[in-house]
Design an enzyme around this catalytic site. Structure first.
Site, PDB file in Angstrom:
ATOM      1  CG  ASP A 154      38.111  41.276  45.319  1.00 28.05           C
ATOM      2  OD1 ASP A 154      37.011  41.843  45.287  1.00 28.05           O
ATOM      3  OD2 ASP A 154      38.278  40.134  45.798  1.00 28.05           O
TER       4      ASP A 154
ATOM      5  NE  ARG B 205      32.889  44.892  47.197  1.00 25.27           N
ATOM      6  CZ  ARG B 205      32.308  43.722  46.972  1.00 25.27           C
ATOM      7  NH1 ARG B 205      31.172  43.674  46.328  1.00 25.27           N
ATOM      8  NH2 ARG B 205      32.882  42.610  47.355  1.00 25.27           N
TER       9      ARG B 205
ATOM     10  CE1 TYR C 140      34.357  34.317  48.147  1.00 29.68           C
ATOM     11  CE2 TYR C 140      35.303  35.335  50.095  1.00 29.68           C
ATOM     12  CZ  TYR C 140      34.284  35.242  49.171  1.00 29.68           C
ATOM     13  OH  TYR C 140      33.202  36.073  49.257  1.00 29.68           O
TER      14      TYR C 140
ATOM     15  NE  ARG D 140      33.215  44.294  36.218  1.00 25.52           N
ATOM     16  CZ  ARG D 140      33.108  43.228  35.467  1.00 25.52           C
ATOM     17  NH1 ARG D 140      32.931  43.355  34.166  1.00 25.52           N
ATOM     18  NH2 ARG D 140      33.214  42.018  35.990  1.00 25.52           N
TER      19      ARG D 140
ATOM     20  NE  ARG E  26      28.857  44.506  40.379  1.00 28.87           N
ATOM     21  CZ  ARG E  26      28.621  43.264  40.751  1.00 28.87           C
ATOM     22  NH1 ARG E  26      28.314  42.352  39.847  1.00 28.87           N
ATOM     23  NH2 ARG E  26      28.659  42.907  42.009  1.00 28.87           N
TER      24      ARG E  26
HETATM   25  O1  CP3 Z   1      35.084  49.290  48.976  1.00 31.33           O
HETATM   26  C1  CP3 Z   1      35.563  49.587  47.871  1.00 31.33           C
HETATM   27  O2  CP3 Z   1      35.027  50.419  47.107  1.00 31.33           O
HETATM   28  C2  CP3 Z   1      36.890  48.985  47.463  1.00 31.33           C
HETATM   29  C3  CP3 Z   1      36.833  47.881  46.580  1.00 31.33           C
HETATM   30  C4  CP3 Z   1      36.510  46.475  47.063  1.00 31.33           C
HETATM   31  C5  CP3 Z   1      36.062  45.491  46.168  1.00 31.33           C
HETATM   32  N1  CP3 Z   1      36.003  44.305  46.842  1.00 31.33           N
HETATM   33  C6  CP3 Z   1      35.746  45.710  44.757  1.00 31.33           C
HETATM   34  C7  CP3 Z   1      34.929  44.731  44.044  1.00 31.33           C
HETATM   35  C8  CP3 Z   1      36.662  45.879  48.312  1.00 31.33           C
HETATM   36  C9  CP3 Z   1      37.070  46.487  49.648  1.00 31.33           C
HETATM   37  C10 CP3 Z   1      36.342  44.495  48.142  1.00 31.33           C
HETATM   38  C11 CP3 Z   1      36.440  43.502  49.237  1.00 31.33           C
HETATM   39  C12 CP3 Z   1      35.859  42.170  49.058  1.00 31.33           C
HETATM   40  N2  CP3 Z   1      35.892  41.357  47.952  1.00 31.33           N
HETATM   41  C13 CP3 Z   1      35.230  41.442  50.088  1.00 31.33           C
HETATM   42  C14 CP3 Z   1      35.095  41.909  51.515  1.00 31.33           C
HETATM   43  C15 CP3 Z   1      34.022  42.899  51.672  1.00 31.33           C
HETATM   44  C16 CP3 Z   1      32.648  42.320  51.580  1.00 31.33           C
HETATM   45  O3  CP3 Z   1      31.937  42.714  50.645  1.00 31.33           O
HETATM   46  O4  CP3 Z   1      32.305  41.503  52.423  1.00 31.33           O
HETATM   47  C17 CP3 Z   1      34.837  40.191  49.560  1.00 31.33           C
HETATM   48  C18 CP3 Z   1      34.114  39.090  50.290  1.00 31.33           C
HETATM   49  C19 CP3 Z   1      35.282  40.142  48.213  1.00 31.33           C
HETATM   50  C20 CP3 Z   1      35.173  39.014  47.241  1.00 31.33           C
HETATM   51  C21 CP3 Z   1      34.412  39.438  46.091  1.00 31.33           C
HETATM   52  N3  CP3 Z   1      34.930  40.188  45.058  1.00 31.33           N
HETATM   53  C22 CP3 Z   1      33.016  39.280  45.847  1.00 31.33           C
HETATM   54  C23 CP3 Z   1      32.070  38.506  46.727  1.00 31.33           C
HETATM   55  C24 CP3 Z   1      32.734  39.968  44.648  1.00 31.33           C
HETATM   56  C25 CP3 Z   1      31.378  40.182  44.018  1.00 31.33           C
HETATM   57  C26 CP3 Z   1      31.134  39.262  42.890  1.00 31.33           C
HETATM   58  C27 CP3 Z   1      29.867  39.665  42.148  1.00 31.33           C
HETATM   59  O5  CP3 Z   1      29.841  39.420  40.943  1.00 31.33           O
HETATM   60  O6  CP3 Z   1      28.970  40.261  42.749  1.00 31.33           O
HETATM   61  C28 CP3 Z   1      33.925  40.520  44.176  1.00 31.33           C
HETATM   62  C29 CP3 Z   1      34.103  41.358  42.975  1.00 31.33           C
HETATM   63  C30 CP3 Z   1      34.172  42.803  43.221  1.00 31.33           C
HETATM   64  N4  CP3 Z   1      35.075  43.366  44.078  1.00 31.33           N
HETATM   65  C31 CP3 Z   1      33.398  43.822  42.601  1.00 31.33           C
HETATM   66  C32 CP3 Z   1      33.880  45.032  43.108  1.00 31.33           C
HETATM   67  C33 CP3 Z   1      33.438  46.417  42.721  1.00 31.33           C
HETATM   68  C34 CP3 Z   1      32.333  43.618  41.534  1.00 31.33           C
HETATM   69  C35 CP3 Z   1      33.003  43.080  40.309  1.00 31.33           C
HETATM   70  C36 CP3 Z   1      32.508  43.640  39.024  1.00 31.33           C
HETATM   71  O7  CP3 Z   1      32.831  44.799  38.701  1.00 31.33           O
HETATM   72  O8  CP3 Z   1      31.844  42.892  38.320  1.00 31.33           O
END
Ligand code: CP3
Length: 359
Positions: A77, A27, A154, A40, A31
């Protein structure tokens, strides 16, 4: 010869000698970076950010502008696959991901089909192509997918969960239906990762975020077997270059030998595992990626350096280590602390690659 100027990541994942330990951060575009929050906001919402290749490219490169990271990871994602299957994904601040149309009944599972990535997921492949152009071979680009089990969790729950009651009920009550869902998702992950590789991803990582919630037997049959199938179906070489594959099961420390036996090149570790012990357990089969507690980044620069040094020391001399956190960086972290970590790994790791001692 690899054309990438800094190919430390690829060498380390393949357990080849390196001058210092490469580091990237799960990640790393997210954020905690004010520039990410700005982009964003400009995009309007998270899925528009993912679906606009120019914006996805912009945020992929943002952390590389700030820190001396040794890899870029595609900004996207894991939930793009179920979205492309028609489940209707939305991600809102503070709520996490939500599907408008979860799949729970056997008839809904039967009706699912693996999407053609060049069609429904073309925006991801366009982002990969654009990022490779813009990266100009500075560092390698990592592509990724969720594991079938994590994606299915999910898809069945319809949102994130602590207990995952619905998907676990399906596992115990109707394993045949769950296997059917996992098979469809597995087909889709293979096609999706291969399309990313052909579009220019130089390494791939499978995120099995929820594998650690399973019993050992359920992990083998409902998560690991499907990841094994993915590895068997992946393109492993492009233009004579090996495309390394990393498997990360959060909470999977007790299964590292079995994970290493899938044929992956590297195993990702969360922070609960001692990386030195994990290294002894897997021997020379795979490289290891990890595994600092993400919460260390809330501590002082001195403590961050100390913890980074401790992980490098636990891993010990020689090749096969990619430094990372044990899970994604948290949104509240001060970006300056990331710079401290990256610099510490670069500086402190050099001595572990000089006069390499045999394992
Ligand atoms: O690593 C990186 O920088 C690449 C980008 C990346 C994102 N998600 C961006 C993201 C990667 C590799 C993921 C994978 C992902 N997404 C996983 C597996 C990795 C892990 O963390 O276990 C999972 C379970 C998800 C599902 C998901 N998407 C979740 C749980 C969330 C967070 C929701 C929240 O509000 O906290 C997301 C959204 C997400 N994906 C964000 C980012 C930067 C945050 C969204 C935002 O900008 O508001």
């Amino acid at each position: 010869m690899n054309e990438t100027k800094n190919d430390l990541l690829l060498r380390a994942l393949l357990r080849k000698p390196v001058e210092r330990t490469p580091v990237w951060i799960m990640r790393q575009a997210g954020r905690y970076l004010p520039e990410y929050r700005n982009t964003r906001k400009r995009a309007g919402d998270f899925m528009t950010l993912c679906k606009t290749p120019e914006l996805a490219c912009e945020v992929t490169l943002q952390p590389l502008e700030r820190f001396e990271l040794d890899a870029a990871i595609l900004f996207s994602d894991i939930l793009t696959i179920p979205d492309a299957m028609g489940l209707g994904l939305s991600i809102h601040e503070g709520e996490g991901p939500i599907f408008a149309h979860p799949v729970r009944r056997p008839a809904q599972i039967e009706a699912l089909a693996a999407p053609d990535p060049e069609d429904a997921l073309r925006y991801v492949l366009d982002a990969v192509r654009l990022i490779r152009t813009e990266l100009k071979d500075r560092v390698p680009l990592i592509g990724f997918s969720g594991s079938p089990w994590t994606l299915a969790s999910y898809m069945v729950e319809g949102r994130g969960s602590k207990e995952f009651t619905l998907v676990k009920t399906l596992l115990y009550e109707n394993p045949v239906a769950l296997h059917k869902l996992l098979a469809t998702v597995t087909r889709s992950v293979i096609d999706y990762l291969n399309a990313q590789i052909l579009a220019g991803a130089q390494a791939v990582m499978i995120f099995d975020t929820w594998g650690g919630l399973l019993t050992t037997s359920a992990y083998e049959h409902f998560s690991l077997d499907y990841m094994h199938q993915i590895l068997d179906g992946l393109i492993r070489e492009v233009d004579g270059e090996r495309v390394p594959a990393v498997l990360f099961t959060k909470g999977g420390g007790q299964w590292v030998e079995r994970i290493a036996d899938t044929g992956c090149d590297a195993v990702g570790l969360d922070w609960t595992v001692d990386i030195g012990e994990a290294r002894r357990r897997v021997g020379k089969r795979v490289a290891l990626q990890g595994n600092m507690d993400p919460a260390v980044l809330y501590a002082s620069p001195d403590r961050i350096r100390e913890e980074a040094g401790a992980i490098l020391a636990r891993y010990g001399h020689g090749d096969g280590h990619v430094f990372n956190l044990g899970h994604g960086i948290q949104p509240g972290v001060d970006p300056d602390r990331v710079a401290v970590l990256v610099d510490a790994v670069h500086e402190l790791s050099v001595s572990y690659h000089r006069d390499q001692k045999p394992r």
